[in-house]
Scaffold this active site. Structure first.
Site, mmCIF file in Angstrom:
data_model
loop_
_atom_site.group_PDB
_atom_site.id
_atom_site.type_symbol
_atom_site.label_atom_id
_atom_site.label_comp_id
_atom_site.label_asym_id
_atom_site.label_seq_id
_atom_site.Cartn_x
_atom_site.Cartn_y
_atom_site.Cartn_z
ATOM 1 N N GLU A 1 -24.403 -13.922 -18.026
ATOM 2 C CA GLU A 1 -25.018 -15.151 -17.526
ATOM 3 C C GLU A 1 -26.494 -14.919 -17.198
ATOM 4 O O GLU A 1 -26.858 -13.921 -16.567
ATOM 5 C CB GLU A 1 -24.284 -15.594 -16.248
ATOM 6 C CG GLU A 1 -24.673 -16.957 -15.751
ATOM 7 C CD GLU A 1 -24.042 -18.062 -16.577
ATOM 8 O OE1 GLU A 1 -24.550 -19.197 -16.516
ATOM 9 O OE2 GLU A 1 -23.048 -17.800 -17.282
ATOM 10 N N ASP A 2 -27.332 -15.850 -17.649
ATOM 11 C CA ASP A 2 -28.733 -15.899 -17.227
ATOM 12 C C ASP A 2 -29.459 -14.573 -17.466
ATOM 13 O O ASP A 2 -30.195 -14.070 -16.602
ATOM 14 C CB ASP A 2 -28.836 -16.318 -15.762
ATOM 15 C CG ASP A 2 -28.385 -17.755 -15.534
ATOM 16 O OD1 ASP A 2 -28.236 -18.479 -16.533
ATOM 17 O OD2 ASP A 2 -28.181 -18.146 -14.383
ATOM 18 N N ASN B 1 -33.527 -28.369 -18.467
ATOM 19 C CA ASN B 1 -33.406 -28.706 -17.050
ATOM 20 C C ASN B 1 -34.511 -28.016 -16.267
ATOM 21 O O ASN B 1 -34.811 -26.846 -16.526
ATOM 22 C CB ASN B 1 -32.043 -28.245 -16.502
ATOM 23 C CG ASN B 1 -31.027 -29.358 -16.488
ATOM 24 O OD1 ASN B 1 -31.358 -30.480 -16.140
ATOM 25 N ND2 ASN B 1 -29.800 -29.058 -16.868
ATOM 26 N N LYS C 1 -20.943 -20.201 -10.241
ATOM 27 C CA LYS C 1 -20.202 -20.054 -11.496
ATOM 28 C C LYS C 1 -18.764 -19.618 -11.210
ATOM 29 O O LYS C 1 -17.807 -20.116 -11.820
ATOM 30 C CB LYS C 1 -20.898 -18.998 -12.356
ATOM 31 C CG LYS C 1 -20.448 -18.963 -13.789
ATOM 32 C CD LYS C 1 -21.219 -19.991 -14.585
ATOM 33 C CE LYS C 1 -20.940 -19.876 -16.057
ATOM 34 N NZ LYS C 1 -21.852 -20.706 -16.847
ATOM 35 N N GLY D 1 -34.385 -19.467 -28.471
ATOM 36 C CA GLY D 1 -33.875 -18.499 -27.521
ATOM 37 C C GLY D 1 -32.369 -18.405 -27.614
ATOM 38 O O GLY D 1 -31.757 -18.726 -28.648
ATOM 39 N N ALA D 2 -31.748 -17.995 -26.510
ATOM 40 C CA ALA D 2 -30.306 -17.764 -26.515
ATOM 41 C C ALA D 2 -29.530 -19.001 -26.944
ATOM 42 O O ALA D 2 -28.689 -18.950 -27.850
ATOM 43 C CB ALA D 2 -29.857 -17.308 -25.125
ATOM 44 N N ALA D 3 -29.806 -20.142 -26.310
ATOM 45 C CA ALA D 3 -29.063 -21.352 -26.630
ATOM 46 C C ALA D 3 -29.392 -21.859 -28.030
ATOM 47 O O ALA D 3 -28.506 -22.282 -28.771
ATOM 48 C CB ALA D 3 -29.353 -22.434 -25.594
ATOM 49 N N TYR E 1 0.858 -1.173 0.000
ATOM 50 C CA TYR E 1 0.000 0.000 0.000
ATOM 51 C C TYR E 1 0.898 1.229 0.000
ATOM 52 O O TYR E 1 1.985 1.211 -0.581
ATOM 53 C CB TYR E 1 -0.987 -0.064 1.171
ATOM 54 C CG TYR E 1 -2.173 0.842 0.977
ATOM 55 C CD1 TYR E 1 -2.948 0.768 -0.183
ATOM 56 C CD2 TYR E 1 -2.509 1.798 1.922
ATOM 57 C CE1 TYR E 1 -4.012 1.614 -0.391
ATOM 58 C CE2 TYR E 1 -3.584 2.644 1.733
ATOM 59 C CZ TYR E 1 -4.330 2.554 0.567
ATOM 60 O OH TYR E 1 -5.390 3.392 0.377
ATOM 61 N N ASN F 1 -22.085 -26.914 -19.503
ATOM 62 C CA ASN F 1 -21.269 -25.776 -19.927
ATOM 63 C C ASN F 1 -19.928 -25.686 -19.207
ATOM 64 O O ASN F 1 -19.010 -25.018 -19.695
ATOM 65 C CB ASN F 1 -22.028 -24.470 -19.707
ATOM 66 C CG ASN F 1 -23.177 -24.288 -20.666
ATOM 67 O OD1 ASN F 1 -23.585 -25.239 -21.335
ATOM 68 N ND2 ASN F 1 -23.718 -23.090 -20.741
ATOM 69 N N ASP G 1 -24.727 -18.821 -21.717
ATOM 70 C CA ASP G 1 -25.955 -19.544 -22.037
ATOM 71 C C ASP G 1 -26.069 -19.781 -23.539
ATOM 72 O O ASP G 1 -26.657 -20.765 -23.976
ATOM 73 C CB ASP G 1 -27.174 -18.758 -21.547
ATOM 74 C CG ASP G 1 -27.108 -18.472 -20.061
ATOM 75 O OD1 ASP G 1 -27.036 -19.429 -19.283
ATOM 76 O OD2 ASP G 1 -27.089 -17.294 -19.678
#
Length: 378
Positions: A131-132, A282, A89, A191-193, A34, A312, A157
């Site tokens: 994510e999500d 899922n 994650k 969708g996304a996937a 520091y 994933n 995703d």
């Protein structure tokens, strides 16, 4: 809710903590770590910002960013509900690739606010893992951040799922002595996937792709399609298939479910002989594995309690490790294809109908993916 359940016990106090990488046991340690010593490092970085990669945690740290709108199978549970998942994650990043990750759960669902917030935070990180975040906003958010930032932006995703699906499909066709390019593939979910899987398979050479949403086949004669779905319809369906999921599956070689919707057994029965079925929703797969096995030569799910889990975690730790090591500014299609090939190669020495991808706990996966991704980076 039973808070005495072992799952709650494990989560008590959270799953992450900050740990120092240097000792602070003497006045000299303190003066170097520091003030006043740190000022020399700060001045050097101010003069040459690239030095931040060497003298701060940036080169090994990823932000895991969500707005909590599409969390696992739970849907829109908000930023606080999403935090245990984002912590998990981050643990996976550290465990499998040695990457430090920080969960950031944003109390906004506005794409402009998300983009601006992440962009303002970006100097603290070497990469951004989205994510999500629900579709279709996730496409716009990722595109804008990727264009704006000089560090990798990756929506897991979408692309993590697509990478592992391609790896699994490569090994399934190898096992069955078939040709990837000649497959007739149906993707359930836009969708996304679903979008990412479709584009990844097209990049890998699959020509006959048909995508279905809850209303049926995406085709040029469908009205009311969102811009993303309209583009997908224009890029796929070379035979001009129309109608329902059952119509799409008639004679198909491969079903990839990333929708969460139920697919009737009769539709699966109408596929080509010995098809490949990846039912990845899922916690409830689009087709129960017991039903799929009545017709399919190879079956995969997204669940850990059935063989061939399309997980994933096989992709994202190694992808970020490789991108960080290569000081990549973005994650390219070539890097994602290389990651898929690396995952497939780890399992290729012992292929079986119930083993087309490695275990999520296989310690060989992340280093192999990282090496392949770094080699493929621009």
């Amino acid at each position: 809710m039973r808070t005495d359940d072992p799952v709650f016990t494990l989560h008590e106090g959270g799953k992450l903590a900050v740990a120092a990488t240097i000792p602070l046991t003497s006045p000299e340690d303190l003066s170097r770590a520091y003030t006043p010593g740190v000022a020399e490092v700060s001045r050097a970085i101010a003069d040459d910002p690239s030095l931040a990669r060497r003298y701060t945690w940036v080169a090994n740290t990823v932000a895991v960013v969500t707005d909590g709108t599409a969390v696992l199978g739970l849907g829109d549970i908000g930023p606080r509900g999403a935090m245990p998942v984002m912590e998990g994650k981050a643990v996976l990043f550290k465990q499998f690739a040695g990457v430090d990750a920080v969960p950031i759960c944003l109390d906004t669902t506005d794409p402009d606010e998300i983009v601006e917030t992440v962009a303002r935070l970006a100097p603290s990180f070497g990469g951004i893992n989205l994510e999500d975040i629900s579709a279709p906003r996730c496409f716009d958010i990722e595109r804008r951040l990727d264009a704006r930032l000089d560090i990798p932006v990756f929506h897991d995703d979408q692309h993590g799922t697509a990478v592992v699906v391609l790896a699994a499909l490569r090994n399934a066709v190898r096992l069955l002595d078939r040709d990837l390019a000649g497959l007739r593939v149906v993707v359930s979910g836009a969708g996304a996937a679903g979008v990412a899987v479709t584009r990844m398979l097209a990049a890998a050479g699959v020509a006959d792709l048909v995508v279905c949403d809850s209303r049926g086949v995406l085709s040029g004669d469908r009205s009311g399609l969102s811009p993303v779905k309209a583009t997908l319809a224009a890029e796929t369906n070379p035979r001009g298939v129309t109608g329902s999921m059952a119509d799409a599956l008639r004679g198909a070689d491969v079903l990839i479910g990333v929708s969460g919707g139920r697919i009737d057994e009769a539709a699966v029965a109408g596929m080509a002989p010995d098809p490949i079925v990846f039912a990845l929703a899922n916690p409830t797969p689009e087709v129960h594995p017991d039903v799929a096995h009545r017709y399919a030569a190879v079956v995969a799910t997204g669940r850990s309690d059935f063989p061939n889990q399309i997980n994933n975690v096989l992709a994202f730790p190694g992808i970020f490790r490789g991108a960080l090591d290569a000081n990549a500014r973005t994650i390219t299609a070539a890097m994602k294809l290389a990651a898929a090939d690396a995952i497939a190669a780890v399992a290729a020495d012992d292929l079986r109908p119930d083993r087309i991808v490695p275990s999520a706990l296989d310690p060989r996966v992340a280093p192999a993916v990282a090496s392949a991704v770094a080699a493929a980076s621009d």
